[in-house]
Design a protein around this motif. Structure first.
Motif, PDB file in Angstrom:
ATOM      1  N   ARG A 174      38.659  21.739  49.736  1.00  0.00           N
ATOM      2  CA  ARG A 174      39.596  22.870  49.783  1.00  0.00           C
ATOM      3  C   ARG A 174      39.087  23.902  50.777  1.00  0.00           C
ATOM      4  NH1 ARG A 174      38.616  22.343  44.399  1.00  0.00           N
ATOM      5  NH2 ARG A 174      37.728  24.414  44.190  1.00  0.00           N
ATOM      6  N   LEU A 226      36.884  16.602  55.309  1.00  0.00           N
ATOM      7  CA  LEU A 226      38.299  16.766  54.973  1.00  0.00           C
ATOM      8  C   LEU A 226      38.965  15.456  54.542  1.00  0.00           C
ATOM      9  CD1 LEU A 226      39.421  19.319  57.695  1.00  0.00           C
ATOM     10  CD2 LEU A 226      38.835  19.744  55.293  1.00  0.00           C
ATOM     11  N   TYR A 231      35.073  26.590  53.219  1.00  0.00           N
ATOM     12  CA  TYR A 231      35.550  25.355  52.618  1.00  0.00           C
ATOM     13  C   TYR A 231      34.442  24.744  51.782  1.00  0.00           C
ATOM     14  CZ  TYR A 231      33.493  21.827  55.860  1.00  0.00           C
ATOM     15  OH  TYR A 231      32.659  21.010  56.575  1.00  0.00           O
ATOM     16  N   PRO A 283      45.294  29.942  51.608  1.00  0.00           N
ATOM     17  CA  PRO A 283      45.016  28.538  51.929  1.00  0.00           C
ATOM     18  C   PRO A 283      44.994  28.315  53.438  1.00  0.00           C
ATOM     19  CG  PRO A 283      46.654  28.695  50.190  1.00  0.00           C
ATOM     20  CD  PRO A 283      46.449  30.092  50.712  1.00  0.00           C
ATOM     21  N   ALA A 342      42.179  21.095  58.885  1.00  0.00           N
ATOM     22  CA  ALA A 342      42.326  20.011  59.858  1.00  0.00           C
ATOM     23  C   ALA A 342      43.118  20.478  61.078  1.00  0.00           C
ATOM     24  CB  ALA A 342      43.001  18.808  59.207  1.00  0.00           C
ATOM     25  N   ALA A 343      44.152  21.268  60.852  1.00  0.00           N
ATOM     26  CA  ALA A 343      44.984  21.755  61.949  1.00  0.00           C
ATOM     27  C   ALA A 343      44.304  22.883  62.728  1.00  0.00           C
ATOM     28  CB  ALA A 343      46.337  22.230  61.415  1.00  0.00           C
ATOM     29  N   ARG A 344      43.397  23.614  62.066  1.00  0.00           N
ATOM     30  CA  ARG A 344      42.788  24.785  62.721  1.00  0.00           C
ATOM     31  C   ARG A 344      41.282  24.637  62.884  1.00  0.00           C
ATOM     32  NH1 ARG A 344      45.492  30.326  61.637  1.00  0.00           N
ATOM     33  NH2 ARG A 344      44.375  30.669  63.578  1.00  0.00           N
ATOM     34  N   ASP A 403      44.902  25.209  56.409  1.00  0.00           N
ATOM     35  CA  ASP A 403      44.954  23.813  56.836  1.00  0.00           C
ATOM     36  C   ASP A 403      43.828  23.654  57.861  1.00  0.00           C
ATOM     37  OD1 ASP A 403      45.402  21.318  57.890  1.00  0.00           O
ATOM     38  OD2 ASP A 403      47.551  21.623  58.216  1.00  0.00           O
TER      39      ASP A 403
END
Length: 188
Positions: A60, A54, A76, A18, A22-24, A20
């Motif tokens: 996902r 997102l 994604y 998984p 949005a963070a990366r 993230d």
């Protein structure tokens, strides 16, 4: 080889799991820029697109990272929504080919990119199969440049087939193809 005669572990060992996104997002866009040849302006546009996608709770993402945590690939997607921009652009092309029913009940691969130094190692295959294995929809869609490429060969090997060719996206200089596959994707 190590002194014991065993092969030393590959320092570029890759883990897929998984992400993230949005963070990366900047790490992912750096991979996409290298894999797809994006300019700085195009990266800025893509950042806004990813952030908008997102916002969907059904989006996902998976990432491929080195032992050191460097992102070297990502994928994604989300269930298709006929009202979203991508669907409205590809719909006439699919309808012309008698394939517009594919827009219903399909999971769309929005982006799949692997850093060029890590390509041809099965990372893209692992990313897309893991993501679609978790989909509840019976089929998957994606768009790719309408040229014979390693990406198109990968998609075909997974069971994707051309549904519409010469698809023109606004501001894209080259035509695309829309491809579809029944899930689960074909294994080797």
């Amino acid at each position: 080889m190590s002194s014991s005669g065993e092969h030393a572990p590959d320092p570029r060992e890759i883990t897929v799991g998984p992400l993230d996104l949005a963070a990366r997002v900047d790490d992912a866009l750096a991979v996409q820029a290298l894999a797809f040849g994006l300019t700085d302006d195009e990266i800025g546009v893509r950042r806004h697109i990813v952030q908008r996608h997102l916002a969907s709770p059904s989006a996902r993402a998976l990432g491929a990272t080195t032992e050191e945590g460097r992102l070297v690939g990502f994928v994604y997607g989300m269930p298709n929504d006929r009202t979203q921009w991508w669907s409205t652009v590809v719909h006439p092309y699919l309808r012309q080919e008698g394939n517009d029913d594919w827009l219903s009940d399909a999971f769309v691969i929005t982006e799949l990119h692997v850093h060029p130094a890590f390509q041809n190692r099965g990372i893209g295959r692992q990313l897309i199969t893991m993501l679609t294995d978790a989909a509840t929809e019976p089929r998957s869609l994606l768009s790719a440049l309408d040229t014979e490429s390693p990406a198109r060969a990968l998609y075909r090997s997974l069971g994707y087939r051309d549904l519409a060719r010469r698809v023109r996206f606004p501001s894209a200089p080259s035509p695309y193809v829309v491809m579809g596959a029944w899930l689960p994707l074909r294994r080797r």
